[in-house]
Motif scaffolding. Structure first.
Motif, short mmCIF file in Angstrom:
data_model
loop_
_atom_site.label_atom_id
_atom_site.label_comp_id
_atom_site.label_asym_id
_atom_site.label_seq_id
_atom_site.Cartn_x
_atom_site.Cartn_y
_atom_site.Cartn_z
N ASN A 1 0.79 -1.23 0.00
CA ASN A 1 0.00 0.00 0.00
C ASN A 1 0.82 1.28 0.00
O ASN A 1 0.24 2.37 -0.04
N ILE A 2 2.15 1.19 0.07
CA ILE A 2 2.95 2.41 0.13
C ILE A 2 3.32 2.89 -1.27
O ILE A 2 3.12 4.05 -1.63
N PHE A 3 3.87 1.98 -2.06
CA PHE A 3 4.27 2.29 -3.43
C PHE A 3 3.47 1.41 -4.40
O PHE A 3 2.98 0.34 -4.02
N LYS A 4 3.39 1.82 -5.63
CA LYS A 4 2.75 0.99 -6.65
C LYS A 4 3.62 -0.21 -7.00
O LYS A 4 3.12 -1.25 -7.41
N SER A 5 4.93 -0.05 -6.82
CA SER A 5 5.88 -1.12 -7.13
C SER A 5 5.96 -2.12 -5.97
O SER A 5 6.24 -1.75 -4.83
N LYS A 6 5.71 -3.39 -6.25
CA LYS A 6 5.82 -4.43 -5.22
C LYS A 6 7.26 -4.58 -4.75
O LYS A 6 7.51 -4.91 -3.59
N LYS A 7 8.21 -4.32 -5.65
CA LYS A 7 9.62 -4.43 -5.26
C LYS A 7 9.99 -3.37 -4.23
O LYS A 7 10.73 -3.64 -3.28
N LEU A 8 9.46 -2.15 -4.40
CA LEU A 8 9.73 -1.09 -3.42
C LEU A 8 9.08 -1.41 -2.08
O LEU A 8 9.67 -1.19 -1.02
N ASN A 9 7.87 -1.93 -2.13
CA ASN A 9 7.20 -2.33 -0.89
C ASN A 9 7.97 -3.44 -0.19
O ASN A 9 8.11 -3.44 1.05
N ALA A 10 8.48 -4.39 -0.97
CA ALA A 10 9.28 -5.48 -0.39
C ALA A 10 10.56 -4.95 0.24
O ALA A 10 11.01 -5.46 1.27
N LEU A 11 11.13 -3.91 -0.37
CA LEU A 11 12.33 -3.30 0.19
C LEU A 11 12.03 -2.62 1.52
O LEU A 11 12.81 -2.74 2.48
N VAL A 12 10.90 -1.93 1.61
CA VAL A 12 10.48 -1.31 2.88
C VAL A 12 10.26 -2.38 3.94
O VAL A 12 10.64 -2.22 5.10
N LEU A 13 9.67 -3.49 3.53
CA LEU A 13 9.39 -4.58 4.47
C LEU A 13 10.67 -5.12 5.10
O LEU A 13 10.67 -5.59 6.25
N ARG A 14 11.79 -5.02 4.38
CA ARG A 14 13.07 -5.52 4.90
C ARG A 14 13.56 -4.74 6.12
O ARG A 14 14.44 -5.20 6.85
N ILE A 15 13.00 -3.54 6.33
CA ILE A 15 13.36 -2.78 7.52
C ILE A 15 13.06 -3.60 8.77
O ILE A 15 13.76 -3.51 9.78
N PHE A 16 12.01 -4.42 8.69
CA PHE A 16 11.63 -5.26 9.83
C PHE A 16 12.77 -6.18 10.24
O PHE A 16 12.97 -6.46 11.42
N ASP A 17 13.52 -6.69 9.26
CA ASP A 17 14.65 -7.56 9.56
C ASP A 17 15.76 -6.81 10.29
O ASP A 17 16.46 -7.39 11.13
N LEU A 18 15.89 -5.53 9.99
CA LEU A 18 16.94 -4.73 10.62
C LEU A 18 16.64 -4.39 12.07
O LEU A 18 17.54 -4.07 12.84
N VAL A 19 15.36 -4.45 12.45
CA VAL A 19 14.99 -4.06 13.82
C VAL A 19 14.55 -5.26 14.67
O VAL A 19 13.87 -5.11 15.67
N ALA B 1 12.82 -8.32 13.95
CA ALA B 1 11.79 -9.29 13.58
C ALA B 1 12.20 -9.98 12.27
O ALA B 1 13.30 -9.78 11.77
N ASN B 2 11.30 -10.77 11.71
CA ASN B 2 11.57 -11.41 10.43
C ASN B 2 10.43 -11.08 9.48
O ASN B 2 9.27 -11.44 9.72
N SER B 3 10.74 -10.38 8.41
CA SER B 3 9.71 -9.89 7.50
C SER B 3 9.03 -11.02 6.74
O SER B 3 7.82 -10.97 6.47
N TYR B 4 9.79 -12.05 6.38
CA TYR B 4 9.24 -13.14 5.58
C TYR B 4 8.13 -13.88 6.33
O TYR B 4 7.01 -14.02 5.83
N ILE B 5 8.42 -14.31 7.54
CA ILE B 5 7.44 -15.12 8.27
C ILE B 5 6.31 -14.26 8.80
O ILE B 5 5.18 -14.71 8.91
N TRP B 6 6.61 -12.98 9.14
CA TRP B 6 5.53 -12.12 9.64
C TRP B 6 4.50 -11.87 8.54
O TRP B 6 3.29 -11.89 8.79
N LYS B 7 4.95 -11.63 7.30
CA LYS B 7 4.00 -11.41 6.21
C LYS B 7 3.14 -12.65 6.00
O LYS B 7 1.93 -12.54 5.75
N LYS B 8 3.74 -13.83 6.11
CA LYS B 8 2.97 -15.06 6.01
C LYS B 8 1.89 -15.12 7.09
O LYS B 8 0.73 -15.42 6.83
N ARG B 9 2.31 -14.83 8.33
CA ARG B 9 1.35 -14.86 9.43
C ARG B 9 0.21 -13.87 9.19
O ARG B 9 -0.96 -14.20 9.36
#
Length: 365
Positions: free
Chosen positions: A92-110, A112-120
């Motif tokens: 919902n932030i950018f039209k590009s899914k790649k950009l949204n996926a890049l933002v999601l990676r911030i979760f890994d830096l702080v 948590a784990n972005s991959y499993i959280w999105k699944k949940r």
């Protein structure tokens, strides 16, 4: 594994299509692109978080200042989740899914784990909110009993007296127990329903966790002369502050006695259609001000998020207007409470769930 099945109701499907058109037209009538404000936060919020971290390193010799800065990082951690991670998971932030996926990676830096959280969040919580064994966002644990139709065991019988000791460790459990269990415990619902997790994601998860511990605890001790006790203590304060703040946001929206916890029948059928299910298991909050809308990511409008997760929170005010009117017209169970009323209701849920079914029956005889 057979998944739960929503009741098929043609009339309610048509109703939702009408609501969807009303919402689409309402959002289309808004001239500005409000998602731009969220896009700015992609830059601002991480900079603030790591800016506080840098300030803490510079003040590593001052116990109080270092601790306060790490506590402030805990607040920023939740704001990053509400404004960025959650929206990026829904693209919902950018039209590009790649950009949204890049933002999601911030979760890994702080931590948590972005991959499993999105699944949940997407394939579990949004698919089956408040359904025992399927909604991992309010997953049943051995410590607390959230679902009312399960018999309390052990410490669960006093959960309403000790929850204040457990909730501050919410994110610690998430980051360092739950993530690992969802990756490696074959009995977890994520692995049962989503299949094997790629080896590359397991490696990324371990690397990011190690990096997180390195910069949060090792760097201050090795390079900035913070004592190990201070580094560990301030980090724990960050996690506890973030846990309490996060639960103030999350707890008032689903696990309340006013919301249902629908049970599956023997053939895994749910009692409601998808549309009615969202109203029965979700509520909104009455708080609606600039701070809630722009700082806390409009978390008060949670029914809108479950019905229309493809719109960012920047449009939930208008969308909720349409939902409330639609619910009134069609006798749907739209619920809204003040935050502190909802938190009180959550406590009542914990308290009532701590009493076994047999004890409740004895007390009423």
């Amino acid at each position: 594994m057979d998944k739960p099945i929503y009741q098929k109701n043609t009339e309610e499907t048509l109703l939702f299509n009408k609501l969807r058109k009303r919402v689409k037209d309402r959002v289309a009538s808004i001239p500005e692109n409000r998602d731009v404000s969220i896009q700015w936060k992609v830059i601002i919020l991480p900079l603030l978080y790591f800016g506080l971290y840098t300030a803490a390193l510079v003040n590593a010799q001052y116990l109080f200042m270092y601790s306060v800065l790490f506590a402030s990082m805990g607040i920023l951690l939740v704001l990053i989740y509400l404004n960025l991670i959650h929206e990026a998971a829904h693209n919902n932030i950018f039209k590009s899914k790649k950009l949204n996926a890049l933002v999601l990676r911030i979760f890994d830096l702080v931590g948590a784990n972005s991959y499993i959280w999105k699944k949940r969040h997407i394939v579990s919580h949004h698919a089956y909110p408040n359904v025992d064994g399927w909604d991992t966002d309010i997953e049943q644990s051995g410590v607390l009993k959230i679902y009312p139709h399960i018999e309390p065991k052990g410490i669960q019988k006093i959960q309403h007296r000790i929850f204040f000791l457990i909730y501050p460790l919410y994110l610690f459990n998430w980051m360092f127990i739950r993530d690992f269990r969802d990756f490696f415990d074959k009995n977890r619902i994520i692995l049962k329903t989503q299949g094997a997790i790629p080896l590359s994601e397991k490696i990324k998860m371990i690397i990011f966790k190690l990096f997180y511990f390195f910069y949060q605890i090792a760097v201050p001790v090795i390079f900035f002369e913070a004592s190990l006790g201070l580094a560990l203590g301030a980090w724990l304060i960050q996690i506890m502050v973030a846990s309490i703040f996060a639960l103030f946001v999350l707890l008032p929206l689903h696990p309340l006695p006013d919301n249902e916890f629908p049970q599956l029948d023997e053939e895994k059928n749910l009692p409601y259609s998808w549309l009615r299910h969202q109203f029965e298991v979700t509520n909104d909050l009455k708080e609606n001000n600039w701070f809630v809308r722009h700082v806390l990511g409009n978390f008060n409008y949670h029914v809108a998020h479950h019905l229309f997760p493809n719109y960012s929170y920047a449009y939930y005010d208008e969308i909720t207007d349409e939902i409330k009117e639609f619910a009134r017209e069609n006798n749907l169970n739209y619920k809204r409470f003040s935050m502190f009323t909802a938190l009180g209701k959550h406590y009542q849920l914990l308290k009532s769930n701590a009493t076994s079914i047999s004890e409740v029956m004895e007390e009423t005889m």
